[in-house]
Design an enzyme around this catalytic site. Structure first.
Site, PDB file in Angstrom:
ATOM      1  N   TYR A  58     -12.892   6.425 -12.590  1.00  0.00           N
ATOM      2  CA  TYR A  58     -12.988   5.187 -11.795  1.00  0.00           C
ATOM      3  C   TYR A  58     -13.650   4.083 -12.608  1.00  0.00           C
ATOM      4  O   TYR A  58     -13.125   2.968 -12.702  1.00  0.00           O
ATOM      5  CB  TYR A  58     -13.786   5.495 -10.538  1.00  0.00           C
ATOM      6  CG  TYR A  58     -13.966   4.354  -9.564  1.00  0.00           C
ATOM      7  CD1 TYR A  58     -12.877   3.815  -8.875  1.00  0.00           C
ATOM      8  CD2 TYR A  58     -15.233   3.838  -9.297  1.00  0.00           C
ATOM      9  CE1 TYR A  58     -13.058   2.792  -7.954  1.00  0.00           C
ATOM     10  CE2 TYR A  58     -15.415   2.819  -8.372  1.00  0.00           C
ATOM     11  CZ  TYR A  58     -14.329   2.297  -7.699  1.00  0.00           C
ATOM     12  OH  TYR A  58     -14.504   1.286  -6.782  1.00  0.00           O
ATOM     13  N   ASP A  95       0.846  -1.193   0.000  1.00  0.00           N
ATOM     14  CA  ASP A  95       0.000   0.000   0.000  1.00  0.00           C
ATOM     15  C   ASP A  95       0.878   1.238   0.000  1.00  0.00           C
ATOM     16  O   ASP A  95       1.978   1.220   0.559  1.00  0.00           O
ATOM     17  CB  ASP A  95      -0.909   0.005   1.249  1.00  0.00           C
ATOM     18  CG  ASP A  95      -2.180   0.816   1.034  1.00  0.00           C
ATOM     19  OD1 ASP A  95      -2.063   2.034   0.863  1.00  0.00           O
ATOM     20  OD2 ASP A  95      -3.288   0.237   1.055  1.00  0.00           O
ATOM     21  N   TYR A  98      -4.988 -11.439 -19.541  1.00  0.00           N
ATOM     22  CA  TYR A  98      -3.963 -12.307 -18.935  1.00  0.00           C
ATOM     23  C   TYR A  98      -4.454 -13.749 -18.831  1.00  0.00           C
ATOM     24  O   TYR A  98      -3.690 -14.694 -18.993  1.00  0.00           O
ATOM     25  CB  TYR A  98      -3.534 -11.770 -17.554  1.00  0.00           C
ATOM     26  CG  TYR A  98      -2.283 -10.943 -17.623  1.00  0.00           C
ATOM     27  CD1 TYR A  98      -2.323  -9.631 -18.084  1.00  0.00           C
ATOM     28  CD2 TYR A  98      -1.046 -11.476 -17.268  1.00  0.00           C
ATOM     29  CE1 TYR A  98      -1.165  -8.873 -18.184  1.00  0.00           C
ATOM     30  CE2 TYR A  98       0.116 -10.731 -17.368  1.00  0.00           C
ATOM     31  CZ  TYR A  98       0.054  -9.430 -17.816  1.00  0.00           C
ATOM     32  OH  TYR A  98       1.213  -8.692 -17.924  1.00  0.00           O
ATOM     33  N   THR A 107     -20.149  -1.394   0.235  1.00  0.00           N
ATOM     34  CA  THR A 107     -19.789  -2.177   1.423  1.00  0.00           C
ATOM     35  C   THR A 107     -19.377  -1.219   2.535  1.00  0.00           C
ATOM     36  O   THR A 107     -18.799  -0.166   2.261  1.00  0.00           O
ATOM     37  CB  THR A 107     -18.652  -3.150   1.055  1.00  0.00           C
ATOM     38  OG1 THR A 107     -19.152  -4.058   0.063  1.00  0.00           O
ATOM     39  CG2 THR A 107     -18.167  -3.934   2.259  1.00  0.00           C
ATOM     40  N   ASP A 154       3.950   2.119  -4.281  1.00  0.00           N
ATOM     41  CA  ASP A 154       2.918   2.402  -5.272  1.00  0.00           C
ATOM     42  C   ASP A 154       2.880   1.215  -6.234  1.00  0.00           C
ATOM     43  O   ASP A 154       3.904   0.876  -6.842  1.00  0.00           O
ATOM     44  CB  ASP A 154       3.313   3.694  -6.001  1.00  0.00           C
ATOM     45  CG  ASP A 154       2.243   4.164  -6.982  1.00  0.00           C
ATOM     46  OD1 ASP A 154       1.525   3.309  -7.543  1.00  0.00           O
ATOM     47  OD2 ASP A 154       2.154   5.384  -7.193  1.00  0.00           O
ATOM     48  N   VAL A 155       1.738   0.579  -6.390  1.00  0.00           N
ATOM     49  CA  VAL A 155       1.677  -0.626  -7.234  1.00  0.00           C
ATOM     50  C   VAL A 155       1.631  -0.309  -8.731  1.00  0.00           C
ATOM     51  O   VAL A 155       1.552  -1.229  -9.543  1.00  0.00           O
ATOM     52  CB  VAL A 155       0.501  -1.556  -6.858  1.00  0.00           C
ATOM     53  CG1 VAL A 155       0.649  -2.076  -5.444  1.00  0.00           C
ATOM     54  CG2 VAL A 155      -0.858  -0.889  -7.063  1.00  0.00           C
ATOM     55  N   LYS A 214     -11.757   0.663 -13.897  1.00  0.00           N
ATOM     56  CA  LYS A 214     -12.154  -0.689 -13.470  1.00  0.00           C
ATOM     57  C   LYS A 214     -12.565  -1.533 -14.670  1.00  0.00           C
ATOM     58  O   LYS A 214     -12.343  -2.738 -14.685  1.00  0.00           O
ATOM     59  CB  LYS A 214     -13.281  -0.602 -12.449  1.00  0.00           C
ATOM     60  CG  LYS A 214     -12.847  -0.022 -11.104  1.00  0.00           C
ATOM     61  CD  LYS A 214     -11.949  -0.988 -10.333  1.00  0.00           C
ATOM     62  CE  LYS A 214     -11.643  -0.460  -8.939  1.00  0.00           C
ATOM     63  NZ  LYS A 214     -10.781  -1.367  -8.161  1.00  0.00           N
TER      64      LYS A 214
HETATM   65  P1  NAD Z   1      -9.752   2.197   0.522  1.00  0.00           P
HETATM   66  O1  NAD Z   1      -9.478   3.522  -0.039  1.00  0.00           O
HETATM   67  O2  NAD Z   1      -9.966   2.064   1.986  1.00  0.00           O
HETATM   68  O3  NAD Z   1      -8.611   1.163   0.102  1.00  0.00           O
HETATM   69  C1  NAD Z   1      -7.861   1.258  -1.073  1.00  0.00           C
HETATM   70  C2  NAD Z   1      -6.389   1.154  -0.712  1.00  0.00           C
HETATM   71  O4  NAD Z   1      -5.593   1.202  -1.900  1.00  0.00           O
HETATM   72  C3  NAD Z   1      -5.912   2.297   0.194  1.00  0.00           C
HETATM   73  O5  NAD Z   1      -5.259   1.774   1.336  1.00  0.00           O
HETATM   74  C4  NAD Z   1      -4.943   3.075  -0.701  1.00  0.00           C
HETATM   75  O6  NAD Z   1      -3.931   3.734   0.028  1.00  0.00           O
HETATM   76  C5  NAD Z   1      -4.441   1.991  -1.623  1.00  0.00           C
HETATM   77  N1  NAD Z   1      -3.905   2.477  -2.893  1.00  0.00           N
HETATM   78  C6  NAD Z   1      -4.508   3.314  -3.777  1.00  0.00           C
HETATM   79  N2  NAD Z   1      -3.706   3.518  -4.821  1.00  0.00           N
HETATM   80  C7  NAD Z   1      -2.568   2.797  -4.611  1.00  0.00           C
HETATM   81  C8  NAD Z   1      -1.376   2.595  -5.337  1.00  0.00           C
HETATM   82  N3  NAD Z   1      -1.147   3.176  -6.526  1.00  0.00           N
HETATM   83  N4  NAD Z   1      -0.412   1.778  -4.812  1.00  0.00           N
HETATM   84  C9  NAD Z   1      -0.604   1.179  -3.612  1.00  0.00           C
HETATM   85  N5  NAD Z   1      -1.743   1.330  -2.881  1.00  0.00           N
HETATM   86  C10 NAD Z   1      -2.708   2.129  -3.383  1.00  0.00           C
HETATM   87  O7  NAD Z   1     -11.020   1.617  -0.269  1.00  0.00           O
HETATM   88  P2  NAD Z   1     -11.840   0.259  -0.091  1.00  0.00           P
HETATM   89  O8  NAD Z   1     -13.242   0.619   0.112  1.00  0.00           O
HETATM   90  O9  NAD Z   1     -11.162  -0.642   0.881  1.00  0.00           O
HETATM   91  O10 NAD Z   1     -11.720  -0.352  -1.563  1.00  0.00           O
HETATM   92  C11 NAD Z   1     -10.834  -1.423  -1.844  1.00  0.00           C
HETATM   93  C12 NAD Z   1     -11.071  -1.921  -3.259  1.00  0.00           C
HETATM   94  O11 NAD Z   1     -12.410  -2.398  -3.386  1.00  0.00           O
HETATM   95  C13 NAD Z   1     -10.899  -0.848  -4.332  1.00  0.00           C
HETATM   96  O12 NAD Z   1     -10.262  -1.428  -5.452  1.00  0.00           O
HETATM   97  C14 NAD Z   1     -12.305  -0.438  -4.665  1.00  0.00           C
HETATM   98  O13 NAD Z   1     -12.429   0.022  -5.988  1.00  0.00           O
HETATM   99  C15 NAD Z   1     -13.056  -1.744  -4.461  1.00  0.00           C
HETATM  100  N6  NAD Z   1     -14.483  -1.499  -4.146  1.00  0.00           N
HETATM  101  C16 NAD Z   1     -14.882  -1.082  -2.921  1.00  0.00           C
HETATM  102  C17 NAD Z   1     -16.236  -0.842  -2.670  1.00  0.00           C
HETATM  103  C18 NAD Z   1     -16.740  -0.422  -1.319  1.00  0.00           C
HETATM  104  O14 NAD Z   1     -17.958  -0.260  -1.156  1.00  0.00           O
HETATM  105  N7  NAD Z   1     -15.932  -0.249  -0.309  1.00  0.00           N
HETATM  106  C19 NAD Z   1     -17.174  -1.015  -3.692  1.00  0.00           C
HETATM  107  C20 NAD Z   1     -16.729  -1.408  -4.958  1.00  0.00           C
HETATM  108  C21 NAD Z   1     -15.373  -1.678  -5.170  1.00  0.00           C
END
Ligand code: NAD
Ligand code: UDP
Length: 311
Positions: free
Chosen positions: A145, A31, A159, A175, A56-57, A149
């Site tokens: 976004y 992260d 892949y 969620t 950063d990924v 996605k």
């Molecule tokens: P969040 O923001 O709490 O978590 C995302 C994490 O990714 C963060 O810790 C952030 O620092 C990290 N991150 C972002 N860009 C990065 C990068 N370039 N390199 C390394 N780390 C990076 O959000 P979340 O709600 O936990 O969401 C997690 C995943 O689930 C996301 O991919 C999101 O699109 C997906 N998602 C979540 C929901 C929801 O309702 N929470 C709904 C649909 C999809």
């Protein structure tokens, strides 16, 4: 198993780390704290089977040793976050997914992508089934976004087809739960935070738009089942208990005893009107459905936010 979770210091990512550690697996979280927080993984700092890599990924991901699974959860996730970080959002969905797929391929690991109900955009089909292609505005503020996605899903299946990578795609619907960032602007943390502070809840528009809310432990269980399954095509995970945003606001005020009421504010551009998952595929292929009621989930979430706000 040895599992790598990108976005592991985020809301869902940190719960995935907890889940797999509790199952006895080794976990590596990656992260860069763009929207996540060290607080979310502070309790794992000295765990013998947990490792954290700050990076950063979208850059090359170097990992020593073997991996059995790569779960790609890194991405800004709330409308406020991806509108604040539009280029980072596109990069992590595109370049980040490429790097995470490449890592999984190099290690012979299974790859799971966190996709989203936003791939359906402002849906014209209701409830949303996985075979619906969506109604997305590519050039609106949410497009960064949604399209990231959608690209990530295309990359994942590329892949799978070109390199025989074992891939899974989860389309996550709204969620909530502990570790949802209080300031990320999403409706659940916003309303609960406002209610705890005794403020009026900010309903966007007339509040007739709908959502449904899945508690995080239900989601994590579904993700683990999907990872273990043979299902290569996307699977919706979410709670099908649909309600309007206005009904949800009234629920939060009643639940917390907040007397400050509701105020109406302008709605965001391209805010989807109706959203609700059709989860028949998850029921069929994963034998999964949500178990935590809204009351139970809110109980735990309100308690968490009270500690954060009041101490
Ligand atoms: P969040 O923001 O709490 O978590 C995302 C994490 O990714 C963060 O810790 C952030 O620092 C990290 N991150 C972002 N860009 C990065 C990068 N370039 N390199 C390394 N780390 C990076 O959000 P979340 O709600 O936990 O969401 C997690 C995943 O689930 C996301 O991919 C999101 O699109 C997906 N998602 C979540 C929901 C929801 O309702 N929470 C709904 C649909 C999809
Ligand atoms: N919303 C609201 N008040 C808020 C925050 C959000 O009325 O303070 C609405 C928002 O306009 C949307 C719904 O709640 O219609 C869900 O928004 P959220 O940001 O949680 O995520 P989305 O489902 O849009 O990705």
């Amino acid at each position: 198993m040895r599992i790598l979770v990108t976005g592991g210091a985020g809301f869902i990512g940190s719960h995935l780390c907890d889940y797999f550690l509790a199952r006895g697996e080794d976990v590596i979280a990656v992260d860069n704290f763009l929207t996540g927080s060290p607080d979310n993984i502070a309790h794992l700092q000295h765990h013998p089977r947990f490792k954290f890599m700050r990076q950063d990924v979208t850059d090359y991901i170097r990992v020593e040793g073997y991996l059995d699974a790569v779960l790609h959860f890194a991405s800004p996730a709330s409308p406020k976050a991806y509108i604040t970080f539009p280029i980072q959002t596109l990069k992590v969905g595109a370049l980040g997914t490429h790097k995470a797929c490449g890592l999984a391929r190099a290690k012979g690991a299974r790859f799971l992508l966190a996709s989203t109900s936003e791939v359906y955009g402002d849906p014209l089909v209701h409830p949303q089934r996985e075979d619906y292609w969506g109604n997305v505005n590519p050039i609106g503020p949410r497009g960064v976004y949604d399209e990231a996605k959608r690209f990530a899903e295309a990359m994942t299946l590329a892949y799978a087809r070109a390199h025989n990578l074992e891939t899974r795609i989860v389309r996550i619907f709204n969620t909530y739960g502990p570790r949802n960032a209080i300031d990320d602007g999403r409706v659940v943390p916003n309303f609960i935070g406002q209610a705890i502070r005794g403020e009026a809840l900010t309903v966007h528009g007339d509040g007739k738009q709908t959502r449904s809310f899945c508690y995080v432990s239900d989601l994590v269980e579904g993700i683990a089942r999907l990872l273990a399954s043979d299902e290569r095509t996307p699977v919706n995970l979410g709670n099908p208990n649909e309600m309007t945003v206005l009904q949800f606001a009234e629920k939060i005020n009643a639940f917390t005893g907040n007397k400050a009421g509701i105020i109406f504010q302008p709605r965001g551009v391209d805010d989807p009107n109706r959203r609700c998952p059709d989860i028949s595929k998850a029921k069929r292929v994963l034998n999964w459905e949500p178990r935590v009621s809204l009351d139970e989930g809110l109980e735990k979430t309100v308690e968490y936010f009270k500690k954060k706000i009041v101490g």
